[in-house]
Scaffold this motif. Structure first.
Motif, mmCIF file in Angstrom:
data_model
loop_
_atom_site.group_PDB
_atom_site.id
_atom_site.type_symbol
_atom_site.label_atom_id
_atom_site.label_comp_id
_atom_site.label_asym_id
_atom_site.label_seq_id
_atom_site.Cartn_x
_atom_site.Cartn_y
_atom_site.Cartn_z
ATOM 1 N N THR A 12 0.845 -1.197 0.000
ATOM 2 C CA THR A 12 0.000 0.000 0.000
ATOM 3 C C THR A 12 0.878 1.243 0.000
ATOM 4 O O THR A 12 2.078 1.168 0.274
ATOM 5 C CB THR A 12 -0.911 0.011 1.255
ATOM 6 O OG1 THR A 12 -1.646 1.231 1.301
ATOM 7 C CG2 THR A 12 -0.101 -0.120 2.526
ATOM 8 N N ASP A 13 0.272 2.380 -0.290
ATOM 9 C CA ASP A 13 0.984 3.659 -0.225
ATOM 10 C C ASP A 13 0.760 4.379 1.103
ATOM 11 O O ASP A 13 1.284 5.470 1.319
ATOM 12 C CB ASP A 13 0.529 4.578 -1.372
ATOM 13 C CG ASP A 13 0.953 4.049 -2.725
ATOM 14 O OD1 ASP A 13 2.000 3.394 -2.799
ATOM 15 O OD2 ASP A 13 0.223 4.288 -3.706
ATOM 16 N N GLU A 14 -0.015 3.780 2.012
ATOM 17 C CA GLU A 14 -0.282 4.393 3.308
ATOM 18 C C GLU A 14 0.998 4.634 4.098
ATOM 19 O O GLU A 14 1.975 3.894 3.972
ATOM 20 C CB GLU A 14 -1.171 3.484 4.154
ATOM 21 C CG GLU A 14 -2.608 3.376 3.718
ATOM 22 C CD GLU A 14 -3.368 2.480 4.667
ATOM 23 O OE1 GLU A 14 -3.700 2.946 5.775
ATOM 24 O OE2 GLU A 14 -3.620 1.307 4.319
ATOM 25 N N ILE A 15 0.968 5.643 4.951
ATOM 26 C CA ILE A 15 2.089 5.900 5.850
ATOM 27 C C ILE A 15 2.012 4.948 7.047
ATOM 28 O O ILE A 15 0.962 4.792 7.666
ATOM 29 C CB ILE A 15 2.071 7.357 6.331
ATOM 30 C CG1 ILE A 15 2.481 8.286 5.183
ATOM 31 C CG2 ILE A 15 3.003 7.563 7.534
ATOM 32 C CD1 ILE A 15 2.396 9.755 5.516
ATOM 33 N N PHE A 16 3.128 4.304 7.340
ATOM 34 C CA PHE A 16 3.277 3.439 8.504
ATOM 35 C C PHE A 16 4.287 4.082 9.447
ATOM 36 O O PHE A 16 5.305 4.619 9.008
ATOM 37 C CB PHE A 16 3.814 2.055 8.109
ATOM 38 C CG PHE A 16 2.832 1.154 7.443
ATOM 39 C CD1 PHE A 16 2.442 -0.037 8.038
ATOM 40 C CD2 PHE A 16 2.307 1.462 6.186
ATOM 41 C CE1 PHE A 16 1.548 -0.899 7.417
ATOM 42 C CE2 PHE A 16 1.417 0.617 5.560
ATOM 43 C CZ PHE A 16 1.022 -0.563 6.173
ATOM 44 N N LEU A 17 4.027 4.000 10.737
ATOM 45 C CA LEU A 17 4.996 4.438 11.732
ATOM 46 C C LEU A 17 5.621 3.222 12.405
ATOM 47 O O LEU A 17 5.019 2.148 12.465
ATOM 48 C CB LEU A 17 4.337 5.329 12.775
ATOM 49 C CG LEU A 17 3.722 6.638 12.264
ATOM 50 C CD1 LEU A 17 3.100 7.412 13.416
ATOM 51 C CD2 LEU A 17 4.754 7.488 11.538
ATOM 52 N N TYR A 279 12.342 14.703 7.086
ATOM 53 C CA TYR A 279 11.579 13.569 6.574
ATOM 54 C C TYR A 279 10.575 14.029 5.510
ATOM 55 O O TYR A 279 10.422 13.390 4.465
ATOM 56 C CB TYR A 279 10.830 12.874 7.716
ATOM 57 C CG TYR A 279 11.594 11.825 8.475
ATOM 58 C CD1 TYR A 279 12.894 12.057 8.938
ATOM 59 C CD2 TYR A 279 11.014 10.593 8.768
ATOM 60 C CE1 TYR A 279 13.571 11.088 9.649
ATOM 61 C CE2 TYR A 279 11.685 9.623 9.480
ATOM 62 C CZ TYR A 279 12.973 9.871 9.922
ATOM 63 O OH TYR A 279 13.643 8.902 10.626
ATOM 64 N N VAL A 280 9.879 15.115 5.795
ATOM 65 C CA VAL A 280 8.891 15.638 4.844
ATOM 66 C C VAL A 280 9.561 15.998 3.520
ATOM 67 O O VAL A 280 9.043 15.683 2.433
ATOM 68 C CB VAL A 280 8.169 16.859 5.434
ATOM 69 C CG1 VAL A 280 7.331 17.560 4.364
ATOM 70 C CG2 VAL A 280 7.275 16.439 6.591
ATOM 71 N N ASP A 281 10.713 16.639 3.594
ATOM 72 C CA ASP A 281 11.423 17.025 2.376
ATOM 73 C C ASP A 281 11.831 15.804 1.562
ATOM 74 O O ASP A 281 11.721 15.800 0.326
ATOM 75 C CB ASP A 281 12.671 17.842 2.732
ATOM 76 C CG ASP A 281 12.332 19.223 3.272
ATOM 77 O OD1 ASP A 281 11.185 19.675 3.082
ATOM 78 O OD2 ASP A 281 13.218 19.845 3.893
ATOM 79 N N LEU A 311 1.753 13.521 7.561
ATOM 80 C CA LEU A 311 0.322 13.479 7.245
ATOM 81 C C LEU A 311 -0.184 14.851 6.810
ATOM 82 O O LEU A 311 -1.014 14.952 5.907
ATOM 83 C CB LEU A 311 -0.469 12.969 8.458
ATOM 84 C CG LEU A 311 -0.262 11.487 8.805
ATOM 85 C CD1 LEU A 311 -0.847 11.174 10.165
ATOM 86 C CD2 LEU A 311 -0.884 10.592 7.734
ATOM 87 N N ALA A 312 0.338 15.903 7.427
ATOM 88 C CA ALA A 312 -0.086 17.258 7.051
ATOM 89 C C ALA A 312 0.380 17.598 5.648
ATOM 90 O O ALA A 312 -0.267 18.391 4.937
ATOM 91 C CB ALA A 312 0.480 18.267 8.051
#
Length: 314
Positions: A12-17, A279-281, A311-312
């Motif tokens: 999946t493309d979902e974000i995992f922590l 991380y966002v970058d 997520l934002a």
């Protein structure tokens, strides 16, 4: 054992922590001694077990609050034969400890209200030797034989994936990937790089990933980078196709080199907001990356900030 079918990051493309620097948190935030850096051994102590529950429960609550799946990882990093023997464990006793670690994950997930489909149990493997030495004497065949014992234990304990952290040689990565494939468990290979932007064995990330893929018919589900900092590995993440095999980051809180970090004698937590921005970058230019946690010096504070920022920005 009940059958589980959680979503996995490569599906999946979902974000995992995932979690952070468990060992540094235990040592510097809670004052525990870790003989041979072996966190699993603390499950023999009631007070330390309470701290471990606190550690993993905090991450699970972050995942529930942010609505992401969570990968429970890292506690079994040193729960393999040679490291266990240094602490007096028999093969049977060590297998029992690996089972206890995964059971702790299940209990923390349930207590936090993390849904079954959002709970990924990772059997974490560390290097056979010291992660920051070259360890060039270990062949792929030797690594496969050695790590297969722990991987088979993970399988019987109900692990969903195998994650190998802080690897510094391709031979060991190849052996782990092969052993995991034979056990029928997806493998995740996490390399660590030095200030020269290479593995301790001398390969670049590109060379390491391509070598492992070529030797294993692309057996790893995906690759990660851990125990390094974005200022060091970020420049290596070009727009070439091989980078798409990297789906996860577990960065150190500090950009200090490994040798300096080991000698500090105190916790270096860095700037969690700055790390989250880095991380966002990285994800902005590499959107296939979807597994995010931390390594030395990080804890659930860092991971919550990372998760919120990602997520934002999504």
């Amino acid at each position: 054992m009940l059958q589980r079918s959680p979503r996995l990051p490569h599906q999946t493309d979902e974000i995992f922590l995932t979690d952070g620097g468990s060992e540094t948190w235990l040592m510097y935030k809670r004052g525990f001694e870790l003989p041979n850096f072996s966190a699993f051994h603390l499950l023999n102590d009631k007070r330390a077990t309470v701290a471990l529950r606190e550690y993993y429960a905090a991450f699970a609550h972050v995942a529930v609050e942010l609505g992401t799946p969570f990968i429970f990882d890292s506690l079994t990093y040193r729960a393999s034969r040679d490291w266990g023997a240094l602490l007096g464990y028999s093969a049977e006793g060590l297998a029992e400890m690996n089972h206890k670690c995964l059971e702790l994950y299940r209990e923390c997930a349930a207590a936090a209200g993390l849904a079954t489909e959002d709970t990924v149990l990772s059997g974490c493997i560390g290097p056979k030797g010291d992660a920051y030495l070259r360890n060039l004497g270990l062949s792929a065949e030797g690594a496969e034989s050695y790590h297969s014992e722990q991987i088979e234990t993970f399988k019987t304990a109900g692990a969903d994936v195998v994650t190998a952290l802080t690897l510094s040689t391709t031979e060991e990565a190849i052996g782990i990937a092969r052993a995991s494939a034979k056990a029928g468990l997806p493998s995740i290979i996490a390399f660590t790089i030095e200030k020269d932007r290479k593995l301790r064995s001398g390969e670049t990330l590109e060379q390491a990933i391509q070598s492992v893929d070529a030797a294993t018919s692309k057996a790893p589900a995906y690759y990660m980078i851990n125990c390094s900092h974005p200022v060091d590995f970020g420049p290596e993440l070009t727009d070439e196709p091989w980078v798409n095999r990297i789906r996860g980051l577990r960065a150190n809180a500090s950009s200090l080199d490994h040798g300096t970090l080991c000698k500090l004698g105190h916790l270096e937590e860095g700037n969690p907001d700055e790390l989250a921005g880095q991380y966002v970058d990285i994800r902005a230019t590499h959107p296939k990356m979807n597994v995010f946690g931390g390594c030395c010096g990080t804890d659930f504070v860092h991971v919550e900030k990372i998760g919120r920022a990602l997520l934002a920005a999504t």
